[in-house]
Design an enzyme around this catalytic site. Structure first.
Site, PDB file in Angstrom:
ATOM      1  N   HIS A  95       0.853  -1.184  -0.084  1.00  0.00           N
ATOM      2  CA  HIS A  95       0.037   0.074  -0.088  1.00  0.00           C
ATOM      3  C   HIS A  95       0.839   1.043  -0.101  1.00  0.00           C
ATOM      4  O   HIS A  95       2.207   0.988   0.202  1.00  0.00           O
ATOM      5  CB  HIS A  95      -0.939  -0.047   1.041  1.00  0.00           C
ATOM      6  CG  HIS A  95      -0.111  -0.423   2.386  1.00  0.00           C
ATOM      7  ND1 HIS A  95       0.666   0.559   3.169  1.00  0.00           N
ATOM      8  CD2 HIS A  95      -0.292  -1.253   3.236  1.00  0.00           C
ATOM      9  CE1 HIS A  95       1.013   0.020   4.223  1.00  0.00           C
ATOM     10  NE2 HIS A  95       0.484  -0.981   4.442  1.00  0.00           N
ATOM     11  N   HIS A 147       3.856   1.470   2.286  1.00  0.00           N
ATOM     12  CA  HIS A 147       5.092   0.626   1.735  1.00  0.00           C
ATOM     13  C   HIS A 147       5.747   1.576   0.639  1.00  0.00           C
ATOM     14  O   HIS A 147       7.181   1.701   0.496  1.00  0.00           O
ATOM     15  CB  HIS A 147       4.832  -0.633   1.130  1.00  0.00           C
ATOM     16  CG  HIS A 147       4.190  -1.773   1.963  1.00  0.00           C
ATOM     17  ND1 HIS A 147       3.032  -2.003   1.865  1.00  0.00           N
ATOM     18  CD2 HIS A 147       4.597  -2.403   3.251  1.00  0.00           C
ATOM     19  CE1 HIS A 147       2.732  -2.857   3.012  1.00  0.00           C
ATOM     20  NE2 HIS A 147       3.746  -3.155   3.637  1.00  0.00           N
ATOM     21  N   GLN A 203       7.853   4.128  10.858  1.00  0.00           N
ATOM     22  CA  GLN A 203       7.461   4.433  12.276  1.00  0.00           C
ATOM     23  C   GLN A 203       6.220   3.691  12.740  1.00  0.00           C
ATOM     24  O   GLN A 203       6.081   3.643  14.138  1.00  0.00           O
ATOM     25  CB  GLN A 203       7.548   6.098  12.227  1.00  0.00           C
ATOM     26  CG  GLN A 203       7.282   6.495  13.661  1.00  0.00           C
ATOM     27  CD  GLN A 203       8.438   6.358  14.610  1.00  0.00           C
ATOM     28  OE1 GLN A 203       9.360   5.894  14.364  1.00  0.00           O
ATOM     29  NE2 GLN A 203       7.815   6.193  15.902  1.00  0.00           N
ATOM     30  N   LYS A 204       5.343   3.375  11.915  1.00  0.00           N
ATOM     31  CA  LYS A 204       4.273   2.754  12.356  1.00  0.00           C
ATOM     32  C   LYS A 204       4.345   1.712  13.340  1.00  0.00           C
ATOM     33  O   LYS A 204       3.793   1.223  14.082  1.00  0.00           O
ATOM     34  CB  LYS A 204       3.263   2.254  11.369  1.00  0.00           C
ATOM     35  CG  LYS A 204       2.011   2.105  11.690  1.00  0.00           C
ATOM     36  CD  LYS A 204       0.989   1.147  10.572  1.00  0.00           C
ATOM     37  CE  LYS A 204       0.489   0.057  11.357  1.00  0.00           C
ATOM     38  NZ  LYS A 204       0.889  -1.276  10.705  1.00  0.00           N
ATOM     39  N   SER A 259      -1.716  -3.497   5.874  1.00  0.00           N
ATOM     40  CA  SER A 259      -2.287  -4.792   5.172  1.00  0.00           C
ATOM     41  C   SER A 259      -3.719  -5.164   5.898  1.00  0.00           C
ATOM     42  O   SER A 259      -4.576  -5.853   5.504  1.00  0.00           O
ATOM     43  CB  SER A 259      -1.607  -5.804   4.821  1.00  0.00           C
ATOM     44  OG  SER A 259      -0.208  -5.063   4.273  1.00  0.00           O
TER      45      SER A 259
HETATM   46  P1  AMP Z   1       4.722  -5.031   6.571  1.00  0.00           P
HETATM   47  O1  AMP Z   1       4.565  -5.313   5.210  1.00  0.00           O
HETATM   48  O2  AMP Z   1       3.517  -4.760   7.512  1.00  0.00           O
HETATM   49  O3  AMP Z   1       5.723  -5.876   7.174  1.00  0.00           O
HETATM   50  O4  AMP Z   1       5.547  -3.729   6.409  1.00  0.00           O
HETATM   51  C1  AMP Z   1       6.635  -3.408   5.797  1.00  0.00           C
HETATM   52  C2  AMP Z   1       7.339  -2.081   6.027  1.00  0.00           C
HETATM   53  O5  AMP Z   1       6.461  -0.945   5.923  1.00  0.00           O
HETATM   54  C3  AMP Z   1       7.548  -1.968   7.553  1.00  0.00           C
HETATM   55  O6  AMP Z   1       8.616  -1.384   7.765  1.00  0.00           O
HETATM   56  C4  AMP Z   1       6.493  -1.051   7.959  1.00  0.00           C
HETATM   57  O7  AMP Z   1       6.759  -0.292   9.274  1.00  0.00           O
HETATM   58  C5  AMP Z   1       6.030  -0.516   6.810  1.00  0.00           C
HETATM   59  N1  AMP Z   1       4.692   0.209   6.972  1.00  0.00           N
HETATM   60  C6  AMP Z   1       3.604  -0.385   6.843  1.00  0.00           C
HETATM   61  N2  AMP Z   1       2.651   0.335   7.098  1.00  0.00           N
HETATM   62  C7  AMP Z   1       3.100   1.447   6.995  1.00  0.00           C
HETATM   63  C8  AMP Z   1       2.422   2.995   7.040  1.00  0.00           C
HETATM   64  N3  AMP Z   1       1.287   3.266   7.226  1.00  0.00           N
HETATM   65  N4  AMP Z   1       3.312   3.982   6.969  1.00  0.00           N
HETATM   66  C9  AMP Z   1       4.631   3.940   6.836  1.00  0.00           C
HETATM   67  N5  AMP Z   1       5.178   2.840   6.982  1.00  0.00           N
HETATM   68  C10 AMP Z   1       4.404   1.575   6.947  1.00  0.00           C
END
Ligand code: AMP
Length: 285
Positions: free
Chosen positions: A34, A37, A149-150, A187
């Site tokens: 999204h 990412h 940072q989330k 996600s």
């Molecule tokens: P994930 O696919 O959920 O493991 O996330 C992959 C990377 O994207 C991680 O470093 C998360 O912190 C980052 N991420 C996920 N959602 C957000 C968001 N809304 N804003 C900024 N970074 C995000």
């Protein structure tokens, strides 16, 4: 965009780029990409010549009964988003590529960094995260890796691990990207029913209420936490998993008053869906 599968392939590709003298940046993800990412991709592209995105739903970081099986997976869609964002390589390993037969090694950051907050609710989660991120970084050998940072606790754990293991890679952090109504992109938002989705704004409303009190000079944890709790409790479908005000560096609870940068962190269940968010409260500002 090139798609590669194995550790050997991504390492060979990354090394070939580095031999040309280019800087390689890396964004690890679990896919279902999204705008959050893609903002990490843009940060990498502003600082590096080549961008690698990994897409891997890491079984090690899911507990029993969590959403590993239903986690959204759509590699074709993710690949075209990466293509559109100017990513050079998508690395989509299989579990067998990363965890071959006999795999028996773990990377574990000890203490409150990994056992507080999400680590308390999800035992073993950060062991899975640290183990996979160590493997990913050793395979890609990036100059910079970017995290959101989330997932503030994830950032703290990975920074600790990278420093402790002297990984030759800079860890950079990108701000949280939100929906227009404030909900942090995730996600997992796709799991929410329409009623849950409309109440899910309570996380950001709670963080904003506490941040406003903080801006007005309030430094007592119970008042700051109370303001956040009130917003969360105004949403009948929300069940608080944790709500905490912790030192931003150590993740140890702030007491008796806030005098150093602190993280206000929340995790809330809507049905089986668990959402997290956080705000940084920095007294120097
Ligand atoms: P994930 O696919 O959920 O493991 O996330 C992959 C990377 O994207 C991680 O470093 C998360 O912190 C980052 N991420 C996920 N959602 C957000 C968001 N809304 N804003 C900024 N970074 C995000």
């Amino acid at each position: 965009v090139r798609t590669v599968r194995t550790v050997d392939e991504i390492r060979a590709l990354s090394r070939s780029w580095k031999r040309e003298g280019t800087r390689v940046g890396f964004v690890p993800t679990m896919g279902a990409l999204h705008e959050g990412h893609l903002s990490l991709v843009r940060l990498v592209r502003s600082r590096c010549d080549r961008t690698v995105v990994s897409i891997f739903v890491n079984p090690l970081q899911f507990g029993p009964g969590e959403d590993f099986d239903r986690y959204p997976r759509d590699l074709d869609r993710d690949r075209s988003l990466c293509e559109g964002a100017g990513v050079d390589a998508v690395w989509a390993p299989s579990p067998a590529d990363l965890y071959p037969e006999g795999f028996a090694t773990a990377v574990e950051v000890e203490g409150p960094l990994a056992t507080s907050l999400c680590g308390g609710s999800r035992p073993g989660h950060f062991r899975g995260v640290a183990t996979v991120v160590a493997k990913l970084l050793l395979a890609v050998e990036p100059d910079v890796a970017v995290f959101g940072q989330k997932d503030a606790q994830q950032v703290a754990v990975i920074r600790r691990m990278a420093a402790d293991l002297a990984l030759p890679c800079e860890i950079a952090v990108a701000p949280t990207v939100r929906e227009p109504d404030g909900l942090a992109l995730s996600s997992r938002n796709a799991y929410l029913t329409p009623a849950e989705r409309s109440q899910a704004t309570c996380l950001k409303r709670g963080l904003d209420a506490a941040s406003a009190l903080f801006a007005a000079g309030q430094r007592e944890p119970r008042h700051l936490l109370g303001a956040c709790r009130a917003a969360l409790e105004s949403s009948p479908l929300a069940r608080i998993d944790y709500l905490a005000l912790v030192d931003a560096a150590t993740l140890v609870p702030v007491e008796p008053t806030l005098s150093r940068p602190a993280l206000l962190a929340v995790a809330v269940f809507f049905g089986r869906t668990r959402l997290i968010d956080n705000a940084l409260l920095s007294p120097s500002e």
